[in-house]
Write a protein that holds these residues in place. Structure first.
Motif, PDB file in Angstrom:
ATOM      1  N   ALA A 171       0.833  -1.210   0.000  1.00  0.00           N
ATOM      2  CA  ALA A 171       0.000   0.000   0.000  1.00  0.00           C
ATOM      3  C   ALA A 171       0.865   1.256   0.000  1.00  0.00           C
ATOM      4  O   ALA A 171       0.416   2.331  -0.400  1.00  0.00           O
ATOM      5  CB  ALA A 171      -0.922   0.002   1.221  1.00  0.00           C
ATOM      6  N   GLU A 172       2.106   1.131   0.469  1.00  0.00           N
ATOM      7  CA  GLU A 172       3.012   2.288   0.464  1.00  0.00           C
ATOM      8  C   GLU A 172       3.727   2.446  -0.871  1.00  0.00           C
ATOM      9  O   GLU A 172       4.580   3.329  -1.025  1.00  0.00           O
ATOM     10  CB  GLU A 172       4.018   2.156   1.612  1.00  0.00           C
ATOM     11  CG  GLU A 172       3.328   2.240   2.964  1.00  0.00           C
ATOM     12  CD  GLU A 172       4.308   2.325   4.117  1.00  0.00           C
ATOM     13  OE1 GLU A 172       5.195   3.196   4.076  1.00  0.00           O
ATOM     14  OE2 GLU A 172       4.178   1.514   5.051  1.00  0.00           O
ATOM     15  N   GLY A 173       3.397   1.580  -1.817  1.00  0.00           N
ATOM     16  CA  GLY A 173       3.949   1.712  -3.160  1.00  0.00           C
ATOM     17  C   GLY A 173       5.170   0.839  -3.382  1.00  0.00           C
ATOM     18  O   GLY A 173       5.722   0.247  -2.443  1.00  0.00           O
ATOM     19  N   VAL A 174       5.565   0.764  -4.643  1.00  0.00           N
ATOM     20  CA  VAL A 174       6.762   0.014  -5.039  1.00  0.00           C
ATOM     21  C   VAL A 174       7.721   0.976  -5.744  1.00  0.00           C
ATOM     22  O   VAL A 174       7.307   2.013  -6.259  1.00  0.00           O
ATOM     23  CB  VAL A 174       6.419  -1.164  -5.976  1.00  0.00           C
ATOM     24  CG1 VAL A 174       5.526  -2.162  -5.267  1.00  0.00           C
ATOM     25  CG2 VAL A 174       5.743  -0.689  -7.265  1.00  0.00           C
ATOM     26  N   ASN A 175       8.997   0.615  -5.740  1.00  0.00           N
ATOM     27  CA  ASN A 175       9.996   1.355  -6.510  1.00  0.00           C
ATOM     28  C   ASN A 175      10.337   0.541  -7.760  1.00  0.00           C
ATOM     29  O   ASN A 175      10.858  -0.565  -7.665  1.00  0.00           O
ATOM     30  CB  ASN A 175      11.258   1.590  -5.683  1.00  0.00           C
ATOM     31  CG  ASN A 175      11.055   2.684  -4.653  1.00  0.00           C
ATOM     32  OD1 ASN A 175      10.440   3.710  -4.943  1.00  0.00           O
ATOM     33  ND2 ASN A 175      11.562   2.471  -3.446  1.00  0.00           N
ATOM     34  N   VAL A 176       9.994   1.122  -8.909  1.00  0.00           N
ATOM     35  CA  VAL A 176      10.138   0.407 -10.168  1.00  0.00           C
ATOM     36  C   VAL A 176      11.297   0.987 -10.971  1.00  0.00           C
ATOM     37  O   VAL A 176      11.482   2.208 -11.010  1.00  0.00           O
ATOM     38  CB  VAL A 176       8.852   0.551 -11.028  1.00  0.00           C
ATOM     39  CG1 VAL A 176       8.950  -0.302 -12.286  1.00  0.00           C
ATOM     40  CG2 VAL A 176       7.618   0.200 -10.229  1.00  0.00           C
ATOM     41  N   VAL A 233      10.771  -3.409  -7.961  1.00  0.00           N
ATOM     42  CA  VAL A 233      10.267  -4.082  -9.167  1.00  0.00           C
ATOM     43  C   VAL A 233      11.127  -3.693 -10.353  1.00  0.00           C
ATOM     44  O   VAL A 233      11.386  -2.505 -10.592  1.00  0.00           O
ATOM     45  CB  VAL A 233       8.793  -3.699  -9.449  1.00  0.00           C
ATOM     46  CG1 VAL A 233       8.309  -4.359 -10.739  1.00  0.00           C
ATOM     47  CG2 VAL A 233       7.900  -4.106  -8.286  1.00  0.00           C
ATOM     48  N   CYS A 234      11.585  -4.692 -11.070  1.00  0.00           N
ATOM     49  CA  CYS A 234      12.420  -4.476 -12.258  1.00  0.00           C
ATOM     50  C   CYS A 234      11.648  -4.969 -13.468  1.00  0.00           C
ATOM     51  O   CYS A 234      11.142  -6.088 -13.476  1.00  0.00           O
ATOM     52  CB  CYS A 234      13.717  -5.271 -12.092  1.00  0.00           C
ATOM     53  SG  CYS A 234      14.702  -5.418 -13.592  1.00  0.00           S
ATOM     54  N   ILE A 235      11.558  -4.123 -14.497  1.00  0.00           N
ATOM     55  CA  ILE A 235      10.834  -4.505 -15.717  1.00  0.00           C
ATOM     56  C   ILE A 235      11.773  -4.473 -16.909  1.00  0.00           C
ATOM     57  O   ILE A 235      12.472  -3.474 -17.129  1.00  0.00           O
ATOM     58  CB  ILE A 235       9.677  -3.523 -15.997  1.00  0.00           C
ATOM     59  CG1 ILE A 235       8.662  -3.580 -14.871  1.00  0.00           C
ATOM     60  CG2 ILE A 235       9.020  -3.845 -17.330  1.00  0.00           C
ATOM     61  CD1 ILE A 235       7.672  -2.446 -14.942  1.00  0.00           C
ATOM     62  N   LEU A 236      11.779  -5.557 -17.669  1.00  0.00           N
ATOM     63  CA  LEU A 236      12.420  -5.564 -18.985  1.00  0.00           C
ATOM     64  C   LEU A 236      11.291  -5.734 -20.000  1.00  0.00           C
ATOM     65  O   LEU A 236      10.739  -6.829 -20.152  1.00  0.00           O
ATOM     66  CB  LEU A 236      13.435  -6.706 -19.108  1.00  0.00           C
ATOM     67  CG  LEU A 236      14.452  -6.898 -17.976  1.00  0.00           C
ATOM     68  CD1 LEU A 236      15.501  -7.912 -18.406  1.00  0.00           C
ATOM     69  CD2 LEU A 236      15.124  -5.597 -17.585  1.00  0.00           C
ATOM     70  N   ALA A 237      10.943  -4.653 -20.661  1.00  0.00           N
ATOM     71  CA  ALA A 237       9.772  -4.652 -21.542  1.00  0.00           C
ATOM     72  C   ALA A 237      10.176  -4.909 -22.992  1.00  0.00           C
ATOM     73  O   ALA A 237      11.317  -4.675 -23.391  1.00  0.00           O
ATOM     74  CB  ALA A 237       9.041  -3.309 -21.441  1.00  0.00           C
ATOM     75  N   ASP A 238       9.223  -5.357 -23.749  1.00  0.00           N
ATOM     76  CA  ASP A 238       9.376  -5.556 -25.191  1.00  0.00           C
ATOM     77  C   ASP A 238       8.617  -4.424 -25.910  1.00  0.00           C
ATOM     78  O   ASP A 238       7.857  -3.676 -25.281  1.00  0.00           O
ATOM     79  CB  ASP A 238       8.792  -6.936 -25.543  1.00  0.00           C
ATOM     80  CG  ASP A 238       8.927  -7.281 -27.017  1.00  0.00           C
ATOM     81  OD1 ASP A 238       9.839  -6.744 -27.681  1.00  0.00           O
ATOM     82  OD2 ASP A 238       8.117  -8.105 -27.506  1.00  0.00           O
ATOM     83  N   LYS A 239       8.847  -4.304 -27.207  1.00  0.00           N
ATOM     84  CA  LYS A 239       8.045  -3.469 -28.116  1.00  0.00           C
ATOM     85  C   LYS A 239       8.151  -1.959 -27.885  1.00  0.00           C
ATOM     86  O   LYS A 239       7.372  -1.194 -28.453  1.00  0.00           O
ATOM     87  CB  LYS A 239       6.554  -3.885 -28.065  1.00  0.00           C
ATOM     88  CG  LYS A 239       6.311  -5.303 -28.593  1.00  0.00           C
ATOM     89  CD  LYS A 239       6.375  -5.349 -30.097  1.00  0.00           C
ATOM     90  CE  LYS A 239       6.190  -6.761 -30.640  1.00  0.00           C
ATOM     91  NZ  LYS A 239       7.457  -7.551 -30.581  1.00  0.00           N
ATOM     92  N   GLU A 240       9.126  -1.523 -27.054  1.00  0.00           N
ATOM     93  CA  GLU A 240       9.257  -0.076 -26.845  1.00  0.00           C
ATOM     94  C   GLU A 240       9.569   0.618 -28.156  1.00  0.00           C
ATOM     95  O   GLU A 240       9.092   1.726 -28.413  1.00  0.00           O
ATOM     96  CB  GLU A 240      10.351   0.212 -25.802  1.00  0.00           C
ATOM     97  CG  GLU A 240      10.338   1.649 -25.290  1.00  0.00           C
ATOM     98  CD  GLU A 240      11.059   2.640 -26.193  1.00  0.00           C
ATOM     99  OE1 GLU A 240      10.816   3.850 -26.066  1.00  0.00           O
ATOM    100  OE2 GLU A 240      11.853   2.217 -27.054  1.00  0.00           O
TER     101      GLU A 240
END
Ligand code: MN
Ligand code: MN
Length: 461
Positions: free
Chosen positions: A97-102, A288-295
């Motif tokens: 509830a206090e949020g995540v660091n992405v 949280v770590c994101i490796l995204a596609d299609k950027e």
């Protein structure tokens, strides 16, 4: 006060990071860049980067995300989005509830994808037809060593992975260009039109099978693909094969201060995020770590940053704590980790030098991207910039400010807007790049290392 004292206390005084970094940090920077180079040699596509991240995460005890799973602080979880993108989390001691660091980067890069019906023969040469992916200068892609990477879903339902052109014993592939002797007409064209998309045809071979009928060179290539991979021509109907520059990440310059590779944009930030995450055990807020596609084609589609797989993942974690996803997002922060254009002294006219990132000045913080009056930008607020400034300063990170070129010169975007649209405070930051989107791009080692430190600081914020 003297003017020197006033200057010191009142004015910004940016310095080259290589003159600021400690001997200890410099040694760590070199070791970090060695690991980054190995990652780049192993990962040239979003699939390869995702597979690498999954394998590394599992070796470090990360568990696959399951809807309904219970979570504890310190738990390490990953969500493999169909082999093409990945989100990873280290659960914090505080409530979601206090949020995540992405930290969010992308692992797709500009390239030439095979068309669905790619194989043909013309003039007794066999070729693949391609459709370029992302923003490329098409004239840069002929006459360079190329490699084929990807997967094929075969008729029998089995999937095979193909890599041709990276091992020293492999053949490479190539696109041809016109000799200057006969390029009188071509040379009159603009650089945008000198090489057309339909001329980006990849040479596969020239030897005909001994026999009757047409297309004997094409038939021979299909025979070779069948012998090695069990492929028939219709298997291309269900394939994702892409042509990328062949070769390894190399040190550049007599002082070895730079790195050349295909696809620094944005695997240089993706790797920084991963190493930073893997160094964290018990963050206060969930990291949280994101490796995204299609950027590179607008972040759309199921594996892009607009996809709700992100909600599925973070929402699932929130469910485990009885927290509403909207409440989590509203208190979250995202560093949109993507590259910026390093100031290029050979092309000074496209930049506002006072507001452009420089090689070796550290991770580049970009308040906004966009084009023509900030169009399409996620324009970070003073508060968001203040948060990043304080966080990086407290962590001793070398950083600088950046904008994407001078006003009305052009522009671009990142996943920042997609994250901000989710009601997550977001700031762009990343590694300055020379020759961005060229087959081979350049970055400075120092900036790579400082970007990793910046991600670590954000995860720990
Ligand atoms: Mn990028
Ligand atoms: Mn890009």
């Amino acid at each position: 006060m003297t003017t020197d004292e006033l200057r010191e206390s009142l004015l910004m005084n940016p310095k080259n990071g290589l003159t600021q970094i400690s001997a200890e940090d410099r040694a760590e920077m070199e070791a970090y860049c060695k690991r980054y180079m190995a990652f780049m040699d192993a990962c040239k596509t979003e699939r390869e980067a995702t597979a690498w991240a999954v394998a590394k995460a599992e070796s470090l005890g990360y568990k696959p995300f399951q809807p309904g799973m219970a979570i504890q602080p310190g738990d390490k979880i990953y969500y493999n989005n169909r082999g093409k993108a990945i989100a990873l989390a280290v659960i914090g001691t505080k409530s979601l509830a206090e949020g995540v660091n992405v930290c969010a980067a992308h692992v797709d890069s500009p390239r030439m994808d095979l068309k669905p019906n790619p194989l043909y023969e013309d003039g007794e040469i066999a070729y693949f037809k391609t459709h370029y992916y992302g923003g490329i200068k098409k004239y840069q892609w002929p006459t360079i060593p190329l490699a084929l990477h990807g997967v094929v879903y075969r008729k029998d339902g089995s999937v095979i992975t193909i890599t041709i052109g990276e091992d020293d014993s492999d053949p490479i592939l190539m696109v041809s260009d016109l000799l200057p002797h006969l390029a009188a007409d071509q040379m009159q064209k603009t650089m945008a039109k000198g090489i057309a998309g339909e001329q980006l045809n990849v040479i596969l071979g020239t030897e005909p099978l001994d026999g009757e009928g047409s297309d004997l060179v094409k038939l021979n290539i299909m025979k070779l693909l069948n012998e090695k991979y069990g492929l028939i021509e219709s298997d291309f109907q269900s394939a994702e094969l892409t042509v990328v520059p062949a070769g390894r990440c190399r040190e550049v310059g007599l002082d070895r201060s730079l790195l050349a590779a295909y696809g620094h944009d944005d695997r240089v930030c993706a790797y920084a995020e991963l190493e930073a995450l893997f160094a964290i055990d018990n963050p206060a807020k969930t990291a949280v770590c994101i490796l995204a596609d299609k950027e590179e084609i607008g972040s759309i589609g199921i594996s892009g940053m607009k996809s709700q797989y992100f909600e599925h993942f973070v929402g699932g974690l929130c469910d485990a704590q009885g927290v509403k996803l909207f409440d989590c997002f509203a208190n979250s922060f995202c560093l949109s980790a993507d590259v910026s254009n390093a100031f290029d002294p050979s092309f000074p006219e496209v930049s506002d030098k006072r507001n452009n990132s420089l090689l070796n000045y550290g991770v580049a913080i970009c308040k906004y991207t966009g084009s023509r009056g900030k169009g399409g930008a996620s324009d970070a607020s003073a508060e968001a910039m203040g948060h990043v400034r304080t966080t990086l300063n407290n962590a001793g990170v070398i950083w600088q400010l950046a904008t994407l070129g001078k006003v009305d010169q052009g522009g671009g975007g990142t996943v920042a807007a997609d994250m901000a649209n989710r009601n997550i405070v977001t700031v762009d930051a990343g590694v300055p790049v020379l020759s961005m989107h060229a087959p081979i791009e350049l970055v400075a080692k120092l900036d790579c290392y400082e970007t990793m430190k910046a991600c670590k600081a954000i995860y720990n914020a």
